[in-house]
Design an enzyme around this catalytic site. Structure first.
Site, PDB file in Angstrom:
ATOM      1  N   GLY A  37       0.841  -1.206   0.000  1.00  0.00           N
ATOM      2  CA  GLY A  37       0.000   0.000   0.000  1.00  0.00           C
ATOM      3  C   GLY A  37       0.874   1.252   0.000  1.00  0.00           C
ATOM      4  CE1 TYR A 145      -4.060 -12.864  -2.303  1.00  0.00           C
ATOM      5  CE2 TYR A 145      -4.998 -13.856  -4.269  1.00  0.00           C
ATOM      6  CZ  TYR A 145      -5.007 -12.859  -3.314  1.00  0.00           C
ATOM      7  OH  TYR A 145      -5.960 -11.861  -3.369  1.00  0.00           O
ATOM      8  CB  THR A 175     -11.229  -5.484  -9.041  1.00  0.00           C
ATOM      9  OG1 THR A 175     -12.143  -6.500  -8.591  1.00  0.00           O
ATOM     10  CG2 THR A 175     -11.868  -4.126  -8.821  1.00  0.00           C
TER      11      THR A 175
END
Ligand code: UDP
Length: 313
Positions: A37, A145, A175
Site C-alpha cells: 500500500g 495466496y 478488478t
C-alpha cells in the site's frame, strides 16, 4: 456514527473501501504496513473522521473504543507481489485474519473477509459458483495466496459457527481502476502504461486465457451491500463479462490510441485458463450487479494513469 477498521486500507481496494465508508458517514481507521500500500492512495481522505495507523496485522491489533465493522483487506494481491513475499502472504492470510477476527469478536463487530476468485484455482467448472470447491495446486507458486485465502475463509466460518461472529466473505474477481500500481504485474496496470508509452504490450501465453474484469466502483458497491447484509456464506463479486487477455490488450491499445504492438511472453506457472463469476447469489441476496461498462471503466483508469507524474507532461 459507525466506526470501521479497514486493514490494508492504503492499498488499491482498501483505499476505495475507506473512501466509500467515509462517504457513507463512517469513522474510518485505516491500518496498513505499507508493504504494497501507499500513503499516496489515502492522502485525499484526510479529515477528522479518518485515521491512518501503520501496523502489521500479523501482530496483535490493539484499538481503543468501539468498532462496528472490521473489513480485512490486508494482503499482497498480485501474482508478482505474492511471489516476492510468499511468507508474508501466508502470514497475513492466516495470522492476520486471526488477529482481525479476534478484534471483531472482542468488539462485537461485523467482520468482512476479502477473499478471492483464486480460491477456485484453475477451475474445472465454468462459470464459478460459490458452491464449487476449486482446483488449487497447494505447492505451486500461486499456492501461497490461494491457500492463505482458503485458510482465511475456513477460519472466518469457524469464528462464525463457534464464536457467533457476524462474518461475511466476499470472493473478489479481477478488478481494475485508479490507484492500481503500474508495476504490480497485473494485466490492466501493465498494459495501460505500456500503451501510453507505445511500448509492446506483454501478453502471456497466446493470450487465449480469459478473465472477467470489474470496475472498482461496482466492486465496492457490492462489498458494502454484503457488509450490511445478513449473508454469512461466501458471495462472488465480479463482472461476468468474460474476455481473452489478447482481447483486453487490443482493447487497451484502441482506448489509448496507442501504436503498441503485442509481444507474447511465457505463461506463468498455474495461470488459470478461464475465469468468470456466477453472480446469481449477489443478484438475489444483495440486489447487486455491475453497472459500469468496460469502456467507461477503462476511460477512468486510463485518465488516472495519464495524470501520474511519469506520464503527465
Ligand atoms: N497477463 C499478461 N500480461 C501481463 C500481465 C498479466 O498477459 O503483463 C495475463 C496473466 O498471465 C493472466 C491475466 O493476464 O492470464 C490476468 O493476470 P492478472 O495478473 O491481472 O490477474 P490474475 O492472473 O490473478 O487473474
Amino acid at each position: 456514527m459507525p466506526r470501521s477498521l479497514v486493514t490494508g486500507g492504503a492499498g488499491f481496494l482498501g483505499s476505495h473501501i475507506c473512501e466509500y465508508l467515509l462517504k457513507k458517514g463512517h469513522e474510518v481507521i485505516c491500518m496498513d504496513n505499507l508493504s504494497t500500500g501507499a500513503i499516496a492512495n489515502i492522502e485525499h481522505l484526510q479529515c477528522e473522521r479518518f485515521k491512518f495507523v501503520k501496523h502489521d496485522v500479523t501482530e496483535y491489533i490493539y484499538l481503543a473504543g468501539p468498532i462496528d465493522y472490521v473489513l480485512h483487506f490486508a494482503s499482497p494481491a498480485s501474482p508478482v507481489d505474492y511471489l516476492q513475499m510468499p511468507i508474508q502472504t501466508l502470514k497475513v492470510g492466516a495470522l492476520g485474519t486471526h488477529k482481525a477476527l479476534g478484534l471483531a469478536k472482542e468488539k462485537n463487530a461485523a467482520f468482512l473477509l476479502a477473499s478471492t476468485s483464486e480460491i477456485y484455482g484453475d477451475p474445472k467448472e465454468h462459470p464459478q459458483r460459490e458452491d464449487y470447491w476449486g482446483n488449487v495446486n497447494p505447492v505451486g507458486p500461486r499456492g501461497v495466496y490461494d491457500e492463505a485465502k482458503r485458510f482465511a475463509e475456513a477460519l472466518t466460518m469457524a469464528y462464525h459457527r463457534f464464536h457467533n461472529v457476524n462474518t461475511k466473505i466476499v470472493r473478489i474477481f479481477n478488478t481494475y481502476g485508479p490507484r492500481m500500481r503500474p508495476h504490480d504485474g497485473r494485466a490492466i496496470p501493465t498494459f495501460v502504461p505500456q500503451a501510453l508509452r507505445h511500448e509492446p504490450i506483454t501478453v502471456f501465453g497466446d493470450g487465449s486465457q480469459t478473465r472477467s474484469f470489474c470496475y472498482v466502483d461496482d466492486l465496492v458497491d457490492g462489498i458494502y451491500r454484503l457488509l450490511i447484509s445478513s449473508c454469512h456464506e461466501p458471495v462472488n463479486i465480479g463482472n461476468p463479462h468474460e474476455m481473452t487477455i489478447k482481447e483486453m490488450a487490443e482493447t487497451v491499445v484502441r482506448a489509448t490510441g496507442s501504436s503498441s504492438p503485442i509481444e507474447y511472453k511465457p505463461l506463468p506457472i498455474d495461470d488459470p485458463q478461464i475465469r468468470q463469476p456466477d453472480i446469481t447469489r449477489a443478484r438475489q441476496l444483495l440486489g447487486w450487479q455491475p453497472r459500469v461498462s468496460l469502456e467507461d471503466g477503462l476511460k477512468q483508469t486510463i485518465a488516472w494513469f495519464r495524470r501520474q507524474p511519469e506520464f503527465a507532461k
